[in-house]
Enzyme design. Structure first.
Site, PDB file in Angstrom:
ATOM      1  N   ASP A 168      -0.569  -5.821  -5.682  1.00 10.68           N
ATOM      2  CA  ASP A 168      -0.621  -4.838  -4.612  1.00 10.68           C
ATOM      3  C   ASP A 168       0.478  -5.172  -3.602  1.00 10.68           C
ATOM      4  O   ASP A 168       0.886  -6.327  -3.479  1.00 10.68           O
ATOM      5  CB  ASP A 168      -2.007  -4.887  -3.952  1.00 10.68           C
ATOM      6  CG  ASP A 168      -2.070  -4.023  -2.714  1.00 10.68           C
ATOM      7  OD1 ASP A 168      -1.758  -2.825  -2.834  1.00 10.68           O
ATOM      8  OD2 ASP A 168      -2.413  -4.531  -1.645  1.00 10.68           O
ATOM      9  N   ASP A 170       0.902  -3.654   0.058  1.00  9.34           N
ATOM     10  CA  ASP A 170       0.586  -3.732   1.476  1.00  9.34           C
ATOM     11  C   ASP A 170      -0.438  -4.812   1.753  1.00  9.34           C
ATOM     12  O   ASP A 170      -1.516  -4.832   1.179  1.00  9.34           O
ATOM     13  CB  ASP A 170       0.053  -2.380   1.965  1.00  9.34           C
ATOM     14  CG  ASP A 170       1.165  -1.366   2.060  1.00  9.34           C
ATOM     15  OD1 ASP A 170       2.186  -1.699   2.664  1.00  9.34           O
ATOM     16  OD2 ASP A 170       1.025  -0.267   1.502  1.00  9.34           O
TER      17      ASP A 170
END
Lengths: 884, 171
Positions: A168, A170
């Protein structure tokens, strides 16, 4: 590829095959008649008006049409055969099985799949339902093709001894914000934050980005410390994929910053544009067949509802304070936040306003969206639209409000004040150019070490995985070096690894999980379970850790736990550290400083009030029999609440609470549910709660007693204006007059002999009794104590209530808990610690005894007799000490 | 295949534009509206000339003037079997995507010569025969269209590089 064709559900069975038009070997085209069948049916014929009707059987001849193209290989039916129901009728070799489709076109034969074929019962587009390509959604494949592709992938990974890692963006490996302040700080070398932000990368998005004020804004990307090294090393063991809820353009830009030459991620980037679901991520989107070799790292567990086992949850990287995840409006509302103690401190300082505003903007509104999403499908364009608008609003707000600047200004202001307080020479320190930078503190700090641990975990997992694979392969004696059948499931291995991390701990959370929420449904709870820790809801002797939310430092559980030295009271950062390091982290730096009023040993405050928990821990580490000198003092802290009560209501009434306890027992206790919520069922420790079961208490009697007592002129030095009922009742309880309680004492003592033994209490009671009774009175008190211990073998629920209630009101009426403790008891305890080793020993053995339950009662009595003697010996001293 | 095609279109003009250079405005508007769009099964590439602008008619109710404009345009209609040059823009294990002007093509791995294989370990991943053919994003490829589908304003095609002189273009 040959395929068996069924007749389908349309013919009105039973049917009779009349004629086969084609023979094996013929080329057939779809919708072409292949055979003729007949079926019989009845029809009402005749004159309907004159009611001269009769049923007549009709035979109808129908041709059956080919649902597919190809070569007819074999008929499975014969002419003249009666077919009762749907079944296979022929085998054909299909010209194309349309396994890969692009936007309604078969990518193999080029046919338009959206054409309606009236002879077929399923649409051709349904043959390729799976979308598994990172950057396109309009390319779909069939299950067979997906399987094939995935096998290919696994083979390749096994050959290079890698696994897949879905990353991922963010708050996992980067933190992004669009606050223009960052850009200004970057340009200003005098700014205290300059060092922090100087390696922040930035880019501009003009296509498909947010509209309005946020249009064309700069995105500032801070990479997590050590990211480059982490990715480089991990990419040797894992094939990396990016999976983000940002837009495609955003994902590409960030991937370009993190991985400029596309060595790490290649083209394996998937964004929300291709995700197909606005609220959750799914490994099946990329690995539709098997996730056996896929690991995820993400800062949010709730967006992976289907792939929890494969997930390694990373603590969110929060570099730009108060910004959060700029793409979070596309995710369900965050529920798993474990606020760090440091951040809380900042919030308390008054810096908390901007982040709160921002958080509210991010979190509150999506809650409505959540509901919408649960009602409608996730692909609803209206929701998407709303989410986009939501994000735009958030972003605009960020640009306008400049939360970072606000934070810095506030920090500066505070510091200025602090400085003014110390030195008058420095002034104007909140205007950046004029102030010397060295004494300005920075808002942005970069001390994140998560990736180090993450790298360790991933390396360990990789090793464990391939060890397991090699072992399995050896047992299979596979000839080739790649054996797809012995591929272990990495999810299971990960769970195995994780579950060892906190094994053996029993954790109680307080102030972390909202009221009314089942702990097992919360992310923290799930993580704890995943790491092998036991979650307990009530404080008990078997509990190893109490995790306190430092924002809510004074809960019932803290007070309860403070009385049990073996419980380590830590703040939530300890939990975070454990989660990130996958081991039981040394509690030292995380030990929670229990509020002085919540400590069990208020009376001993002068002796050690700095770090109560530390002492408690130390104490618990020592065997109970040893600490005769220093530790003894500490030990006496545990029963201190009792002392309080006693001192509050006068020496002679130290047994009152037990007596009322007895009364409760007679009434039948443990009736109220709240009680059981808060406390362990089996209180086998020093839970000194004298007002349990107050709901079943005879208040009239108590009031009478109180009146009597007050009339008797006892010095009541309790605080009484706390306005809290429970506390008051406790008060009352404590003030209960002795005469009546004495009256009751005997019945109580005798009646409770048969009670199921909870000897820990007995032990604790002994402590108390010894520490106060010995000093104050002579052998008679010990005799009373004996009775009391007997009575206590019944569930002394009254005491439990005391603890719980007190905890609940801790904030309001802590004064109540600290009745003026005189120096007497302290001294008594000191004296006792110094002079009566035999006594201590008795105590120690009593504590041990609590491990074995009722069968040791006899032993107890013997011990108590020993105490009796010891007390008789120390009596004189005790009396002296008290008078002194 | 490219064609010169005579077309007709109705163009409306706001009253505020009424004046001497109305015809220019109509032409400009036409070009703006039409050029580069997909009209059914062909793309309008460029408008050559506008040879007939009818006299304007005021539309009742709105006051807009409507002109019927006859024009000649270069259109491109891809045909099944046509060979086009395209630029690959995305590669995945199932095949690669390419763009021929406005047309998006997909070439599946089934429609490639057998020696061309997907190589996932290369950066970026590519289709290659380990010799002169390397197809990665940005590569110019010559593709034969084998399937076409149109929707309003959009067109997709399936291509093949399985054939003589198809595949990578040595630029």
């Amino acid at each position: 590829m040959s395929k068996t064709i069924r007749l389908g559900s349309r013919p009105p069975y039973p049917i009779t095959v009349v004629k086969l038009f084609k023979k094996p070997g013929d080329v057939i085209k779809s919708q072409e008649p292949l055979m003729q069948y007949s079926f019989k049916w009845t029809k009402e014929v005749g004159d309907n008006i004159r009611k001269e009707t009769w049923n007549e059987e009709q035979t109808t001849y129908v041709s059956w049409n080919s649902p597919a193209d190809g070569d007819l290989k074999q008929w499975l039916i014969k002419e003249g055969e009666v077919i009762p129901r749907d079944g296979p009728c022929m085998v054909i070799k299909e010209a194309c099985s349309h396994e890969i489709q692009f936007q309604g076109l078969c990518a193999i034969c080029g046919k338009d799949m959206t054409e309606v074929n009236w002879a077929a019962e399923t649409r051709d587009t349904d043959r390729a339902p799976i979308s598994m390509v990172h950057d396109q959604t309009n390319l779909t494949v069939s299950t067979v093709q997906a399987q094939r592709t995935e096998n290919e992938l696994q083979r390749r990974l096994l050959e290079s001894r890698k696994l897949s890692l879905v990353v991922d963006l963010d708050q996992t490996i980067i933190h992004a914000c669009i606050d223009p302040t960052v850009g200004e700080w970057q340009k200003d070398p005098d700014n205290p934050n300059h060092d922090s932000v100087k390696d922040v990368k930035s880019f501009q998005l003009d296509d498909g980005g947010p509209r309005g004020a946020a249009r064309g804004c700069w995105y500032y990307i801070k990479m997590r410390p050590g990211l480059e090294r982490f990715l480089r090393r991990i990419s040797e063991l894992y094939e990396l994929h990016v999976y983000t809820m940002g837009t495609r353009a955003y994902a590409q830009s960030v991937a370009h910053i993190v991985d400029p030459d596309q060595k790490l991620f290649g083209n394996r980037v998937i964004s929300r544009d291709e995700n197909g679901n606005m609220f959750s991520k799914s490994l099946q989107r990329l690995f539709p067949v098997s996730t056996n070799m896929v690991v995820i790292i993400d800062d949010r567990a709730d967006v992976w509802p289907r792939n929890r086992p494969n997930l390694i949850k990373v603590s969110p990287y929060d570099f730009f304070k108060g910004i959060g995840d700029i793409n979070s409006s596309f995710l369900p509302r965050r529920r798993d936040l474990l606020p760090s103690a440091a951040a809380d401190g900042a919030a308390v300082n008054g810096n908390g306003v901007p982040p709160k505003v921002n958080k509210a903007a991010v979190t509150e509104k999506p809650s409505a969206l959540d509901e919408l999403a649960s009602i409608a499908g996730a692909d609803d364009p209206a929701i998407t639209q709303r989410q986009v608008e939501e994000q735009e609003r958030t972003l605009e707000k960020q640009i306008k409000d400049r939360p970072l600047q606000l934070l810095q200004e506030q920090l500066d202001k505070e510091e200025e004040e602090a400085e003014k307080a110390t030195t008058k020479s420095e002034d104007g320190s909140d205007t950046p150019p004029s102030s010397p930078p060295h004494h300005r503190h920075q808002v942005l700090r970069d001390g994140d070490t998560e990736l180090q641990y993450l790298e360790q975990h991933l390396t360990r997992l990789h090793k464990a995985y391939y060890d397991e694979y090699d072992r399995k392969r050896a047992s299979h004696r596979a000839s080739s070096n790649v054996d797809l059948s012995s591929v272990p499931d990495v999810g299971r291995m990960l769970e195995g690894l994780k579950s060892k991390a906190l094994r053996g701990t029993k954790v109680v959370l307080t102030g972390i999980v909202p009221m009314g929420v089942e702990i097992a449904h919360v992310d923290v709870g799930q993580q704890l379970v995943g790491f092998g820790a036991g979650i307990v809801t009530k404080i008990g002797h078997d509990v190893s850790h109490l995790v306190v939310n430092s924002l809510r430092p004074r809960t019932k559980k803290v007070q309860q736990a403070a009385r049990i030295p073996s419980i380590r009271i830590v703040n939530q950062d300890w939990l975070a550290a454990c989660f990130s390091q996958w081991r039981i982290v040394e509690e030292g730096p995380y030990l929670f400083d229990v509020h002085p009023d919540d400590r069990p040993a208020e009376g001993d405050a002068t002796i050690s009030d700095a770090d109560e928990t530390d002492d408690a821990v130390k104490d618990s580490d020592k065997p109970p029999s040893t600490p005769v000198r220093g530790g003894q003092i500490l030990r006496i802290k545990a029963p201190a609440p009792r002392l309080k009560l006693v001192s509050a209501s006068g020496e002679t009434k130290e047994l009152d609470d037990e007596d009322s306890d007895d009364e409760d027992d007679d009434d039948g206790d443990m009736e109220d549910v709240e009680d059981e919520d808060v406390l362990p069922d089996d209180i086998n420790d020093g839970q000194l709660s004298p007002i349990d079961g107050l709901k079943t208490f005879n208040w009239g009697q108590v009031d009478d007693e109180l009146q009597e007592f007050l009339a008797s002129g006892s010095d009541d030095d309790d605080d009484d204006d706390d306005g809290d009922e429970d506390a008051d009742t406790m008060d009352t309880d404590a003030d209960e007059t002795s005469p009546s309680s004495r009256k009751r004492k005997f019945e109580g003592g005798e009646s409770e002999d048969a009670g199921d033994g909870t000897d820990a209490e007995t032990a604790q009671d002994e402590n108390t009794a010894l520490s106060n009774g010995i000093g104050t009175r002579d052998g008679a008190s010990v005799a009373k104590k004996l009775r009391r211990t007997k009575s206590l073998r019944g569930t002394s629920s009254l005491r439990n209530q005391y603890v719980s209630d007190v905890d609940g009101d801790a904030d309001g009426d802590s004064s109540l808990l600290t009745p003026q403790v005189t120096g007497d008891e302290e001294e008594v305890s000191l004296i006792k610690g110094g002079l009566t080793p035999s006594l201590v020993e008795a105590e120690a053995s009593a504590t041990e005894a609590d491990l074995d339950a009722t069968d040791l009662e006899a032993e107890f009595e013997a011990e108590l007799m020993a105490e009796f003697e010891a007390a008789a010996g120390g009596e004189a001293n005790g009396n002296d000490g008290e008078k002194g | 295949m490219f064609f010169l095609h005579n077309l007709e279109r109705r163009v409306t003009l706001h009253p505020s534009y009424f004046g001497r250079n109305m015809h220019d405005l109509v032409t400009t508007k036409l070009v703006k509206d039409v050029e580069g769009t997909c009209a059914g099964d062909y793309y309008i590439i460029a408008i050559m000339d506008t040879f007939d602008v009818s006299e304007g008619r005021i539309l009742p109710g709105s006051g807009l003037a409507e002109f019927t404009v006859g024009y000649r345009a270069v259109v491109w209609r891809p045909f099944k079997g046509e060979v086009v040059d395209a630029i690959a823009y995305s590669v995945n294990p199932h095949g690669f995507f390419a763009q021929a002007g406005p047309l998006r093509l997909f070439v599946s791995s089934h429609l490639m010569p057998d020696e061309i294989q997907y190589d996932a370990n290369a950066t970026p991943p590519q289709f290659t025969n380990n010799a002169d053919m390397v197809i990665e994003p940005g590569t110019h490829v010559r593709v034969k269209i084998i399937g076409l589908r149109t929707e309003v304003g959009e067109m997709w095609a399936i291509g093949s590089i399985n054939g003589d002189f198809l595949g990578c273009l040595q630029a």
